[in-house]
Design an enzyme around this catalytic site. Structure first.
Site, PDB file in Angstrom:
ATOM      1  N   ALA A   6     -45.175  32.737 -23.988  1.00  0.00           N
ATOM      2  CA  ALA A   6     -44.343  32.604 -25.180  1.00  0.00           C
ATOM      3  C   ALA A   6     -44.804  31.393 -25.985  1.00  0.00           C
ATOM      4  O   ALA A   6     -45.422  30.479 -25.454  1.00  0.00           O
ATOM      5  CB  ALA A   6     -42.898  32.415 -24.762  1.00  0.00           C
ATOM      6  N   GLY A  20     -45.033  35.612 -20.879  1.00  0.00           N
ATOM      7  CA  GLY A  20     -44.911  36.783 -21.745  1.00  0.00           C
ATOM      8  C   GLY A  20     -46.191  37.611 -21.769  1.00  0.00           C
ATOM      9  O   GLY A  20     -46.158  38.810 -22.055  1.00  0.00           O
TER      10      GLY A  20
END
Ligand code: NAI
Length: 720
Positions: free
Chosen positions: A67, A117
């Site tokens: 992220a 992520g």
């Protein structure tokens, strides 16, 4: 839609989508790219000519690092944060639906970092192919930032590799390398980097109309008897309950219940397994909102940002060019010298010439390096021939041969000023005039070592921590005379050795040793006032230190501690005086772990047993009494942070950030508290002053608040 963060090509029915976050050196994921990503999926969804997809990265050696953490800093409201996560979920569900619902295979082509992520994106594909590059690693490091995998990681990962293996990855945050990933069924194939896209496209083509069988090679590992047995346990509710309980116990033993993120991550996995996907995703979103706004996560992110920033710092405010270092000369191949040789060769890629007193000394040093190299080969971080190459780069000598052309000398002989001065003088006759001479002393002022140097501008401290291979900090110590080029040379070399580097001003104990002394002294005062060894060590572990102060004294060596205490006392006076007990320990032949006699008991192999109850008698101490845990924690912690503040005030530290990183990375200051300065900001300077004043009243001037904390309190400023 014009694509700025992706490249998109369709050939022979295969869409190749490459992530390429605009204007950034690495790929990260955040709302900035959601809209484009959605548009990409729209095209794949609606174009009947597209039969399969390959998703990869246009940035070499980096698939998707995770992220965009900067985005987290904008999140102040838990509900708003949870909403952002739901958007991410929707996006990932759409990618998954390409193969799960629309029968278009999605092959993830992974080279380099595939973390957080990034891994969660990879998990949405129907197949994962990774390169065998040493840069390739897959992991869910979120808990290290005080959050949980919230892009579906807690839900998809257990389904792919099993709950136990998933919990291991999620709760430790440890990344997995390609071959291990294949073995646990996380990826389907490991391929050479240069063939990644060719093979990925081929697999995508083969999978068209054939999705059920697209899980390739990993099925082999996945179907191994041990794996099947694990899965059988997971499918049985009783077995599952036991497994979750075990995972929770292991996690609590590690985190002492101080870190909320692993707890929530485990809960999210459990909810998904027991109540299904929808509940699991919802738990991820809610927990993310709660965690990302928590003080623990903010502190951990503070450390992360600081370490990123430090990668670019050269350690001086002006400008200077570092000298190229390809050959390091090391004086003393003991515990520290051999460790320094190891990281110089393995991490920095330099050659190391070790000078020892005799052949036996050289032998010990080389065997230390060799052990470390073998470990790397065994863990497949190095290929066997690379291991051999590394060993060829380390040599030993008992004279000065081979030192004439070294680029830097790092001295790690015994802690004796005379010896260090003598070696510096001898070295200066051999090495070039512009070669940095660094001492790894842990307490002697560098200016004293350099007192008679011909070239004091080349002399500085490079203070490593033990074990050198593991401890992330390097404290570089500069005197009034140290030249800027010498400082930046040491900083650059330290970074190449994989270290987080802080540059501090010379003075007794520099920064780290200096703040450690009042910390240990206070533990001794508490002991002399009646607290038990167990109560003291337990209280500080409960506060978040990896080990208690008395066990640390055993590890460092009681004799070494006493020696350093004396230096500090001479330099700073009363404030650094302990309760004069160390002598009692030494008179009783207690040096700590190294001679098997300390605050704890040790067996012949040096393995620690329980507390040695005879210590009290050796110290002439009477029966123990209960001192509240909070009092122990407060006194010991405040003693340390107060001294840290003095270091900032006196310019020993260049910044509060350096002080925080030094304490966290070098001394194990609790990371979730962010470091001494971050913690003082969190508590509030006013409150810290009030507590210190109250303690000073009761226990004397050693608790007198540092002027700079008072100033902060009065001006309502923060350190960070
Ligand atoms: P050590 O006793 O393991 O190693 C010292 C080595 O120096 C020995 O192998 C000895 O044979 C060698 N040596 C002695 N005189 C020599 C000479 N004239 N020429 C070449 N080699 C010589 O000690 P250790 O623990 O490695 O410490 C070395 C230095 O690092 C000390 O200044 C210590 O204060 C410092 N230090 C130690 C840390 C620790 O945790 N052990 C941490 C940070 C610094």
């Amino acid at each position: 839609m014009e694509l700025t963060h992706f490249t998109f090509n369709v050939e022979d029915g295969i869409a190749v989508v490459l992530l390429d976050r605009a204007g950034e050196p690495i790929n990260t994921i955040g709302p900035v790219i959601f809209e484009e990503f959605d548009a990409v999926i729209d095209r794949i969804d609606t174009d009947p000519a597209i039969k399969a997809v390959v998703i990869g990265s246009a940035k070499k050696g980096n698939f998707l690092a995770g992220a965009d953490i900067r985005f987290f800093e904008t999140l102040t409201d838990p509900d708003e944060a949870a909403a952002a996560i739901r958007e991410l979920h929707a996006l990932f569900v759409r990618i998954e639906a390409l193969h799960a619902v629309h029968d278009k295979p999605v092959v993830m082509a992974i080279d380099g970092a595939c973390l957080g992520g990034g891994l969660e994106l990879a998990l949405t594909g129907s197949m994962r192919i990774v390169t065998d590059s040493h840069k390739t690693q897959l992991g869910q490091p979120e808990v290290q930032l005080g959050i949980l995998p919230a892009g579906g990681g807690t839900q998809r990962l257990p389904k792919i590799i099993g709950v136990a293996a998933a919990l291991d990855m999620i709760l430790t945050g440890r990344p997995t390398r390609p071959h291990k990933a294949l073995k646990i069924g996380l990826v389907d194939e490991v391929v050479p980097s240069e063939m990644l896209y060719e093979i990925a496209t081929q697999r995508a083509t083969e999978s068209i109309g054939n999705l059920g069988e697209s899980r390739g090679a990993s099925v082999k590992g996945f179907l191994a008897p041990s794996h099947l047995q694990a899965l059988a346990i997971e499918q049985n509710p009783v077995g599952r309950r036991v497994m979750f309980k075990k995972a929770e116990e292991a996690m609590l033993a590690k985190t002492k219940g101080l870190y909320p993120a692993p707890k929530r991550a485990l809960e999210a996995v459990k909810i998904g397994v027991e109540q299904g996907n929808a509940a699991g995703y919802e738990a991820e979103a809610t927990f993310f909102g709660e965690l990302v706004t928590s003080p623990e996560s903010k502190a951990l992110r503070g450390i992360f940002f600081a370490s990123q920033m430090m990668k670019y710092s050269i350690g001086i405010s002006g400008r200077a060019d570092p000298k190229k270092v390809s050959k390091v000369g090391i004086l003393g191949g003991g515990l520290m010298g051999a460790g320094i040789a190891t990281v110089s060769v393995l991490k920095a890629g330099a050659t190391a010439r070790i000078r020892e007193v005799d052949e036996a000394g050289i032998g010990r040093a080389l065997s230390h390096v060799s052990k470390e190299v073998s470990k790397q080969v065994k863990r497949r971080r190095l290929k066997p021939f690379e291991g051999e190459q590394a060993m060829n780069k380390v040599t030993g000598t008992t004279d000065w041969s081979g030192f004439r052309n070294v680029d830097i000398v790092i001295e790690a002989v015994f802690e004796s000023l005379e010896l260090k001065q003598a070696l510096l003088a001898e070295a200066e006759d051999v090495i070039g005039d512009d070669v940095v001479f660094a001492s790894n002393t842990s307490s002697l002022p560098i200016a004293d070592i350099a007192a008679d140097a011909k070239h004091p501008e080349t002399v500085l401290g490079m203070h490593y921590f033990s074990p050198v291979e593991k401890m992330p900090l390097l404290e570089i110590v500069v005197t009034e005379d140290t030249a800027d080029w010498a400082t930046v040379t040491a900083v650059e070399f330290g970074k190449r050795q994989g270290k987080t580097v802080i540059v501090v001003k010379d003075g007794p104990g520099f920064y780290t040793t200096r703040i450690l002394v009042p910390y240990l002294n206070e533990a001794f005062f508490l002991l002399s006032e009646g607290a038990s060894i167990k109560a003291i060590d337990k209280a500080m572990v409960k506060w978040g230190f990896p080990i208690g102060p008395l066990l640390l004294t055993d590890e460092v060596g009681i004799d070494v501690g006493a020696h350093i205490s004396k230096i500090m006392l001479d330099a700073f006076g009363e404030r650094m005086a302990g309760p004069e007990m160390a002598q009692g320990l030494l008179d009783d032949d207690r040096q700590g772990r190294k001679n098997g006699r300390g605050f704890y008991e040790y067996d012949d192999k040096g393995v620690r047993g329980g507390i040695d109850e005879d210590v009290y008698q050796a110290l002439g101490l009477g029966p123990r009494r209960e001192i509240p845990k909070a009092e122990i924690q407060e006194r010991i912690a405040l003693a340390m942070v107060n001294e840290a503040a003095r270091c900032l005030e006196e310019g020993i530290l260049q910044s509060a950030v350096d002080g925080d990183m030094g304490a966290v990375m070098g001394l194990g200051f609790p990371p979730f508290r962010g470091g001494p300065f971050w913690w003082m900001d969190e508590v509030g300077a006013g409150e810290i002053v009030a507590k210190l004043e109250a303690l000073a009243e009761k226990h004397g001037e050693r608790f007198e608040p540092a002027g700079i904390i008072r100033t902060q309190a009065e001006s309502e400023k923060t350190f960070r």
